[in-house]
Enzyme design. Structure first.
Site, short mmCIF file in Angstrom:
data_model
loop_
_atom_site.label_atom_id
_atom_site.label_comp_id
_atom_site.label_asym_id
_atom_site.label_seq_id
_atom_site.Cartn_x
_atom_site.Cartn_y
_atom_site.Cartn_z
N ILE A 16 0.84 -1.20 0.00
CA ILE A 16 0.00 0.00 0.00
C ILE A 16 0.88 1.26 0.00
O ILE A 16 0.61 2.23 -0.71
CB ILE A 16 -0.95 0.00 1.23
N ALA A 86 4.27 1.40 8.10
CA ALA A 86 5.22 0.30 8.32
C ALA A 86 4.65 -0.68 9.33
O ALA A 86 4.21 -0.28 10.41
CB ALA A 86 6.55 0.85 8.83
N GLU A 88 4.35 -5.30 10.23
CA GLU A 88 4.24 -6.70 9.82
C GLU A 88 2.75 -6.88 9.54
O GLU A 88 1.91 -6.53 10.38
CB GLU A 88 4.70 -7.63 10.95
N THR A 133 -6.26 -1.38 10.27
CA THR A 133 -7.04 -2.41 9.59
C THR A 133 -8.41 -2.61 10.24
O THR A 133 -8.57 -2.35 11.44
CB THR A 133 -6.26 -3.74 9.65
N ASP A 134 -9.36 -3.12 9.46
CA ASP A 134 -10.67 -3.45 10.04
C ASP A 134 -10.61 -4.69 10.92
O ASP A 134 -11.56 -4.98 11.65
CB ASP A 134 -11.72 -3.64 8.92
N GLU A 135 -9.47 -5.41 10.87
CA GLU A 135 -9.38 -6.67 11.63
C GLU A 135 -9.39 -6.42 13.13
O GLU A 135 -9.63 -7.32 13.92
CB GLU A 135 -8.15 -7.47 11.19
N LYS A 162 -2.15 -4.54 15.94
CA LYS A 162 -2.66 -3.31 15.30
C LYS A 162 -3.63 -2.60 16.25
O LYS A 162 -3.62 -1.37 16.35
CB LYS A 162 -3.35 -3.63 13.96
N ARG A 289 -7.10 -21.95 9.08
CA ARG A 289 -6.21 -21.06 9.86
C ARG A 289 -6.74 -21.03 11.30
O ARG A 289 -7.95 -20.83 11.49
CB ARG A 289 -6.26 -19.67 9.23
N GLY A 291 -8.13 -19.70 14.63
CA GLY A 291 -8.76 -18.43 15.01
C GLY A 291 -9.27 -17.63 13.83
O GLY A 291 -9.48 -16.41 13.95
N HIS A 292 -9.48 -18.27 12.69
CA HIS A 292 -9.86 -17.59 11.44
C HIS A 292 -11.14 -16.76 11.60
O HIS A 292 -12.19 -17.30 11.91
CB HIS A 292 -10.07 -18.68 10.38
P1 NAD Z 1 3.35 -4.74 3.51
O1 NAD Z 1 3.69 -5.90 4.38
O2 NAD Z 1 3.23 -4.94 2.05
O3 NAD Z 1 4.43 -3.57 3.71
C1 NAD Z 1 4.94 -3.21 4.96
C2 NAD Z 1 6.15 -2.33 4.74
O4 NAD Z 1 6.65 -1.96 6.04
C3 NAD Z 1 7.29 -3.03 3.99
O5 NAD Z 1 7.80 -2.17 2.99
C4 NAD Z 1 8.32 -3.30 5.08
O6 NAD Z 1 9.64 -3.31 4.58
C5 NAD Z 1 8.08 -2.14 6.03
N1 NAD Z 1 8.50 -2.46 7.41
C6 NAD Z 1 8.20 -3.59 8.11
N2 NAD Z 1 8.81 -3.54 9.32
C7 NAD Z 1 9.48 -2.36 9.38
C8 NAD Z 1 10.27 -1.74 10.38
N3 NAD Z 1 10.50 -2.34 11.55
N4 NAD Z 1 10.78 -0.52 10.12
C9 NAD Z 1 10.55 0.11 8.93
N5 NAD Z 1 9.83 -0.45 7.94
C10 NAD Z 1 9.28 -1.67 8.17
O7 NAD Z 1 2.03 -4.13 4.15
P2 NAD Z 1 0.77 -3.46 3.44
O8 NAD Z 1 -0.17 -4.52 3.06
O9 NAD Z 1 1.23 -2.46 2.44
O10 NAD Z 1 0.13 -2.69 4.69
C11 NAD Z 1 0.57 -1.39 5.04
C12 NAD Z 1 -0.20 -0.92 6.25
O11 NAD Z 1 -1.60 -0.93 5.97
C13 NAD Z 1 -0.01 -1.81 7.49
O12 NAD Z 1 0.07 -0.99 8.62
C14 NAD Z 1 -1.26 -2.67 7.52
O13 NAD Z 1 -1.58 -3.04 8.84
C15 NAD Z 1 -2.28 -1.71 6.94
N6 NAD Z 1 -3.42 -2.35 6.25
C16 NAD Z 1 -3.19 -3.29 5.28
C17 NAD Z 1 -4.28 -3.85 4.61
C18 NAD Z 1 -4.08 -4.87 3.50
O14 NAD Z 1 -5.07 -5.42 3.00
N7 NAD Z 1 -2.86 -5.14 3.07
C19 NAD Z 1 -5.58 -3.45 4.93
C20 NAD Z 1 -5.76 -2.49 5.93
C21 NAD Z 1 -4.67 -1.94 6.57
P1 TYD Z 2 -5.22 -12.92 3.56
O1 TYD Z 2 -4.91 -12.48 2.16
O2 TYD Z 2 -4.16 -13.59 4.35
O3 TYD Z 2 -5.80 -11.65 4.33
P2 TYD Z 2 -6.50 -11.54 5.80
O4 TYD Z 2 -6.27 -12.80 6.54
O5 TYD Z 2 -5.77 -10.40 6.41
O6 TYD Z 2 -7.94 -11.28 5.54
O7 TYD Z 2 -6.46 -13.92 3.50
C1 TYD Z 2 -7.70 -13.54 2.91
C2 TYD Z 2 -8.67 -14.69 3.13
O8 TYD Z 2 -8.22 -15.82 2.37
C3 TYD Z 2 -8.73 -15.17 4.57
O9 TYD Z 2 -10.06 -15.57 4.86
C4 TYD Z 2 -7.82 -16.37 4.59
C5 TYD Z 2 -7.97 -16.95 3.20
N1 TYD Z 2 -6.78 -17.63 2.67
C6 TYD Z 2 -6.89 -18.94 2.15
O10 TYD Z 2 -7.99 -19.53 2.15
N2 TYD Z 2 -5.77 -19.54 1.65
C7 TYD Z 2 -4.55 -18.92 1.65
O11 TYD Z 2 -3.55 -19.54 1.20
C8 TYD Z 2 -4.45 -17.59 2.16
C9 TYD Z 2 -3.14 -16.86 2.17
C10 TYD Z 2 -5.60 -16.98 2.65
#
Ligand code: NAD
Ligand code: TYD
Length: 352
Positions: A16, A86, A88, A133-135, A162, A289, A291-292
Site C-alpha cells: 500500500i 510500516a 508486519e 485495519t478493520d481486523e 494493530k 487457519r 482463530g480464522h
Molecule cells: P506490507 O507488508 O506490504 O508492507 C509493509 C512495509 O513496512 C514493507 O515495505 C516493510 O519493509 C516495512 N517495514 C516492516 N517492518 C518495518 C520496520 N521495523 N521498520 C521500517 N519499515 C518496516 O504491508 P501493506 O499490506 O502495504 O500494509 C501497510 C499498512 O496498511 C499496514 O500498517 C497494515 O496493517 C495496513 N493495512 C493493510 C491492509 C491490507 O489489506 N494489506 C488493509 C488495511 C490496513
Molecule cells: P489474507 O490475504 O491472508 O488476508 P487476511 O487474513 O488479512 O484477511 O487472506 C484472505 C482470506 O483468504 C482469509 O479468509 C484467509 C484466506 N486464505 C486462504 O484460504 N488460503 C490462503 O492460502 C491464504 C493466504 C488466505
C-alpha cells in the site's frame, strides 16, 4: 529547493505504501515526501522505480523499532506530518512468529509517537496519521457492518498488535494532545502485493499450475478494496480529516473466499488461454487457519458523507487488472519470491 510541506511515510516500499508514495510525489510537487522503510521481505525499492529520481522524493532505509535512530531522524528532519504504514502485515506469519508483530507494530509505533511528540511540542499544523485495519474489530456474523463505533475485539496476533497501536495513537492524542487521525481499512488487492496474501499467491500458483490452498470451508468473507482507492482515501483523510477522528475505509465489496477464487480462476483461464475450468481443478481445501475470522465488512459512510470519498473500481475490473499486472510482471514476482530484490536492495542501502 524549498517545499511547502514535508511528510514522512513509513513502510513506503511495501504494497500500500508504494502506491501512496507514488500518488503523493506526483500529486504534490510542492511537498517533500520522505519514505522510511527497513526493506523487510515485504518491501522493495523496485515498487517505486518510476519515481526514485523525483526531486521531491527521498528514501531512507531504517527500522522503526530503533528508538535512537527514530529520534535522531525527527530532530534532523522537520516533518510536518507522518503517515504511518510500516508494519508486519500477514496474519499467518503473526501466528507463527507473534514477536516481530509486537516489536514493529506496537514498539515501532510508540517510537514514532514519542519522536513526533517531542519534535512537535508547541507547534501547530502537524498531523500523525496511523493507517490501520478493520481486523481490529474482530469478526462479524452473517449480517452487520463495522462502523467507527464498533468495539475492538482483535482475535489474531496481527490484529491484536494493530489494535494495540491504534489505542496507543489515540492515547497520545488524549493524554498529550498529539494531533492524530486513524483509518481502519478492509482487505486491499492490486499490483505489488507480496505473494503470500490470498490473491497474489493464487495468481502465482495458477500460473505455475500449483494447488490453491483454500482454508477451511472457503466460506469466509472479506470486503475487498482496490489498493489505489485506499491511497486516495488516505490522501483525503490526511488533508481533510478531523483531528482525533477515526475513518473506516472500505469498498462495499464483500466476497466469500471461494467465490472470489472461482472468479479469479476463470479470469486466469482466459488470460492464459487455458481450457475453461482448468484452474478451478487446482483448488484444494486445506486445514483451517487457527482463530480464522469469519467475516469482515466495512461501513464507510462517514468517509463518504464527511469527506466525499468513494471507491473508484469494482472487483470484476480490479481483479482482471490485478491478474494482468502479475502476468505482465513475471520478473517482479520471481524476484520477490526468490528474495532477490531484498538481497539486492539491502546491500545497496546497507549503510544508511
Ligand atoms: P506490507 O507488508 O506490504 O508492507 C509493509 C512495509 O513496512 C514493507 O515495505 C516493510 O519493509 C516495512 N517495514 C516492516 N517492518 C518495518 C520496520 N521495523 N521498520 C521500517 N519499515 C518496516 O504491508 P501493506 O499490506 O502495504 O500494509 C501497510 C499498512 O496498511 C499496514 O500498517 C497494515 O496493517 C495496513 N493495512 C493493510 C491492509 C491490507 O489489506 N494489506 C488493509 C488495511 C490496513
Ligand atoms: P489474507 O490475504 O491472508 O488476508 P487476511 O487474513 O488479512 O484477511 O487472506 C484472505 C482470506 O483468504 C482469509 O479468509 C484467509 C484466506 N486464505 C486462504 O484460504 N488460503 C490462503 O492460502 C491464504 C493466504 C488466505
Amino acid at each position: 529547493m524549498n517545499f511547502d510541506h514535508k511528510i514522512l511515510v513509513t513502510g513506503g516500499a511495501g504494497f500500500i505504501g508504494s502506491h501512496l508514495v507514488r500518488l503523493l510525489v506526483n500529486k504534490y510537487p510542492n511537498y517533500s515526501i520522505v519514505n522510511l522503510d527497513e526493506l523487510t521481505y515485504a518491501g522493495n525499492m523496485e515498487n517505486l522505480k518510476d519515481i526514485e529520481n523525483a526531486s521531491n522524493y527521498t528514501f531512507i532505509k531504517g527500522d522503526i523499532t530503533d528508538a535512537d535512530f527514530i529520534h535522531e531522524l525527527f530532530s534532523v528532519q522537520q516533518f510536518d506530518g507522518v503517515i504511518h504504514l510500516a508494519a508486519e502485515s500477514h496474519v499467518d506469519r503473526s501466528i507463527s512468529n507473534p514477536m516481530s508483530f509486537i516489536m514493529t507494530n506496537i514498539v515501532g509505533t510508540v517510537n514514532l509517537l514519542n519522536a513526533a511528540k517531542k519534535a512537535w511540542e508547541g507547534k501547530d499544523g502537524k498531523r500523525f496519521f496511523h493507517v490501520s485495519t478493520d481486523e481490529v474489530y474482530g469478526t462479524l456474523g452473517e449480517t452487520g457492518l463495522f462502523t467507527e463505533e464498533t468495539a475492538y475485539d482483535p482475535r489474531s496476533p496481527y490484529s491484536a498488535s494493530k489494535a494495540s497501536s491504534d489505542h496507543l495513537v489515540r492515547a497520545y492524542h488524549h493524554t498529550f494532545g498529539l494531533p492524530i487521525v486513524v483509518s481502519n481499512c478492509s482487505n486491499n488487492y492490486g499490483p505489488n502485493q507480496f505473494p503470500e496474501k490470498l490473491l497474489p499467491l493464487f495468481i502465482h500458483n495458477i500460473k505455475n499450475e500449483k494447488p490453491l490452498p483454500v482454508y477451511g470451508d472457503g466460506k469466509y468473507t472479506r470486503d475487498w478494496l482496490w489498493v489505489m482507492d485506499h491511497a486516495t482515501a488516505i490522501d483525503v483523510i490526511y488533508h481533510k480529516g478531523k483531528n482525533g477522528d477515526t475513518y473506516n475505509i472500505g469498498g462495499h465489496n464483500e466476497w466469500k473466499n471461494i467465490d472470489i477464487i472461482h472468479q479469479l480462476c476463470d479470469v486466469m483461464d482466459d488470460l492464459l488461454d487455458r481450457a475453461k475450468g482448468s484452474s478451478r481443478e487446482l483448488i484444494t481445501f486445506v486445514k483451517d487457519r487457527p482463530g480464522h475470522d469469519r467475516r469482515y465488512a466495512i461501513d464507510a459512510t462517514k468517509l463518504k458523507d464527511e469527506l466525499g470519498w468513494v471507491p473508484s473500481l469494482q472487483m470484476e475490473e480490479g481483479l482482471l487488472k490485478t491478474a494482468k499486472w502479475y502476468l505482465e510482471n513475471e520478473e517482479w514476482l520471481d524476484n520477490v519470491t526468490s528474495g532477490n530484490y531484498q538481497k539486492y536492495y539491502k546491500e545497496q542501502y546497507a549503510n544508511r
